[in-house]
Enzyme design. Structure first.
Site, PDB file in Angstrom:
ATOM      1  N   GLU A 281      -9.760  -1.676   5.285  1.00 13.72           N
ATOM      2  CA  GLU A 281     -10.445  -1.402   6.665  1.00 13.72           C
ATOM      3  C   GLU A 281     -11.659  -2.272   6.808  1.00 13.72           C
ATOM      4  OE1 GLU A 281      -8.641   0.367   8.416  1.00 13.72           O
ATOM      5  OE2 GLU A 281      -8.016   2.363   8.125  1.00 13.72           O
TER       6      GLU A 281
ATOM      7  N   HIS B 160      -7.048  -4.581  10.251  1.00  9.55           N
ATOM      8  CA  HIS B 160      -7.093  -4.412   8.817  1.00  9.55           C
ATOM      9  C   HIS B 160      -5.866  -4.785   8.283  1.00  9.55           C
ATOM     10  CE1 HIS B 160      -5.068  -0.414   9.717  1.00  9.55           C
ATOM     11  NE2 HIS B 160      -4.330  -1.086   9.394  1.00  9.55           N
TER      12      HIS B 160
ATOM     13  N   ASN C  72      -7.460  -2.539  14.246  1.00  9.48           N
ATOM     14  CA  ASN C  72      -9.105  -2.880  13.977  1.00  9.48           C
ATOM     15  C   ASN C  72      -9.135  -4.160  12.997  1.00  9.48           C
ATOM     16  OD1 ASN C  72      -8.186  -1.774  11.614  1.00  9.48           O
ATOM     17  ND2 ASN C  72      -9.342  -0.145  11.557  1.00  9.48           N
TER      18      ASN C  72
ATOM     19  N   ASP D 219       0.808  -1.135  -0.007  1.00  4.28           N
ATOM     20  CA  ASP D 219       0.108   0.048  -0.162  1.00  4.28           C
ATOM     21  C   ASP D 219       0.749   1.159   0.214  1.00  4.28           C
ATOM     22  OD1 ASP D 219       0.952  -0.396   2.555  1.00  4.28           O
ATOM     23  OD2 ASP D 219      -0.942  -0.599   3.430  1.00  4.28           O
TER      24      ASP D 219
HETATM   25  C1  GLP Z   1      -0.708   0.482   8.685  1.00  4.08           C
HETATM   26  C2  GLP Z   1      -0.340  -0.268   7.363  1.00  4.08           C
HETATM   27  C3  GLP Z   1      -0.535  -1.510   7.540  1.00  4.08           C
HETATM   28  C4  GLP Z   1       0.323  -2.192   8.932  1.00  4.08           C
HETATM   29  C5  GLP Z   1      -0.486  -1.532   9.892  1.00  4.08           C
HETATM   30  C6  GLP Z   1      -0.043  -2.025  11.312  1.00  4.08           C
HETATM   31  O1  GLP Z   1      -2.086   0.986   8.644  1.00  4.08           O
HETATM   32  N1  GLP Z   1      -0.971   0.053   6.218  1.00  4.08           N
HETATM   33  O2  GLP Z   1       0.000  -2.564   6.274  1.00  4.08           O
HETATM   34  O3  GLP Z   1       0.057  -3.446   8.847  1.00  4.08           O
HETATM   35  O4  GLP Z   1      -0.571  -0.024   9.860  1.00  4.08           O
HETATM   36  O5  GLP Z   1       0.996  -1.267  11.527  1.00  4.08           O
HETATM   37  P1  GLP Z   1       2.003  -1.338  12.908  1.00  4.08           P
HETATM   38  O6  GLP Z   1       2.776  -2.405  12.462  1.00  4.08           O
HETATM   39  O7  GLP Z   1       2.832  -0.044  12.779  1.00  4.08           O
HETATM   40  O8  GLP Z   1       1.373  -1.778  14.122  1.00  4.08           O
END
Ligand code: GLP
Length: 243
Positions: A143, A138, A136, A67
Site C-alpha cells: 500500500e 498498490h 491507489n 499475496d
Molecule cells: C488486490 C490484490 C492485488 C490486485 C488489486 C487489483 O488488492 N491484492 O494484487 O492487483 O487488488 O485488483 P483488481 O484486479 O480486482 O482491480
C-alpha cells in the site's frame, strides 16, 4: 518499460496470456509469480483455453503468488488460494505441489514471511511476475506508504483497498484487515514483470506509475526502475496518460 495499449479487457487478457505462454514455452520449468483480483481472470481463462487446445503444458511450471489475506483458510471462497485453485490451477496440469501461496492461517507473521521468502529463494527466484494495479497504485498488497516495504511482510490494508474489495464479501466487516504480501524488493527481483491494467478507475494510478515520480506513495512507480517491465493496459486505463 514497454506499454502496450489495447482496446479492451479481452485484448489485454489475450496479450498478457501471450506473454505468459511465451515464457512457459521458452522455459517449461519456469517460476511464474501470479496475481489475483479481477484483472487476471481473463488472462487465466485464455491460458486455460490454450492448454485445452494442447498448446501449453504446465507440468513443470512452478508458481508463487503475490499475496494472501491473513486469517483466511484456503477453503474460504475469498482466500487467494481458493481464487487460484478455481481460476487456474484446477483447470490445467500444474502440479499443486509446485504452487505456492502465503499461508494466511499462520498467525506468526514473521515466521510466515521468512518462510515465503525462502520458498522463492529455493525456487531460484521468479522468472515472470504478473501484477495487477490497485486504484491507489498498490502492487500485491504493498500500500502507499512513507517507505517501500521490502521483503514479504504483513500489511494493514488501507481503507481504499478494503473498500475496493468489499464487493467480494457479505459485508465490509468481513473484509480482512491484514494480508501477507511479497514486498517491493521481492517483486523487483523478478526477472521480468508483466503489469496488466483495465478500466478507468485505474487511469490515474497508471499515469502516475509510468510518468510520475518514483515514490512509495504510489508503489507501482518503482517499476520504472526495473529493466524488464511490460505493461498491457486497455484504452480506459490509458485515458489519463500524457498524450
Ligand atoms: C488486490 C490484490 C492485488 C490486485 C488489486 C487489483 O488488492 N491484492 O494484487 O492487483 O487488488 O485488483 P483488481 O484486479 O480486482 O482491480
Amino acid at each position: 518499460m514497454r506499454v502496450y495499449q489495447v482496446k479492451s479487457y479481452d485484448d489485454m487478457s489475450r496479450k498478457a496470456a501471450n506473454v505468459i505462454s511465451a515464457q512457459i514455452i521458452m522455459k517449461p520449468d519456469c517460476v511464474l509469480g501470479l496475481a489475483t483480483g479481477s484483472s487476471p481472470i481473463g488472462t487465466y481463462k485464455q491460458l486455460i483455453d490454450w492448454y485445452n487446445k494442447g498448446d501449453l503444458d504446465f507440468s513443470q511450471v512452478k508458481s508463487v503468488n503475490l499475496d494472501e489475506y491473513k486469517g483466511l483458510p484456503r477453503d474460504n471462497e475469498q482466500s487467494y488460494y481458493y481464487f487460484m485453485y478455481n481460476n487456474l490451477f484446477k483447470h490445467v496440469n500444474i502440479q499443486l505441489d509446485n504452487t505456492n501461496v502465503p499461508n494466511g492461517m499462520e498467525p506468526d507473521s514473521e515466521k510466515e514471511c521468512l518462510r515465503y521468502e525462502e520458498v522463492i529463494a529455493k525456487l531460484g527466484g521468479v522468472d515472470l511476475q504478473l501484477l495487477g494495479l490497485g486504484r491507489n497504485g498498490h502492487i500485491g498488497f504493498n500500500e502507499p506508504d512513507e517507505t517501500f516495504g521490502t521483503i514479504t511482510h504483513c500489511v494493514n490494508l488501507t481503507e481504499s483497498t478494503i473498500d475496493a474489495n468489499k464487493r467480494f464479501f457479505a459485508s465490509i466487516d468481513d473484509v480482512p484487515k491484514q494480508a501477507y504480501t511479497m514486498g517491493i524488493k521481492t517483486i523487483m527481483k523478478a526477472k521480468k514483470i508483466l503489469l496488466i491494467v483495465s478500466g478507468e478507475d485505474k487511469a490515474d494510478a497508471l499515469a502516475q506509475a509510468v510518468h510520475g515520480p518514483v515514490t512509495p506513495k504510489l508503489p507501482a512507480s518503482i517499476l520504472q526502475l526495473h529493466n524488464d517491465v511490460v505493461i498491457v493496459a486497455d484504452e480506459a486505463a490509458c485515458s489519463k496518460m500524457p498524450k
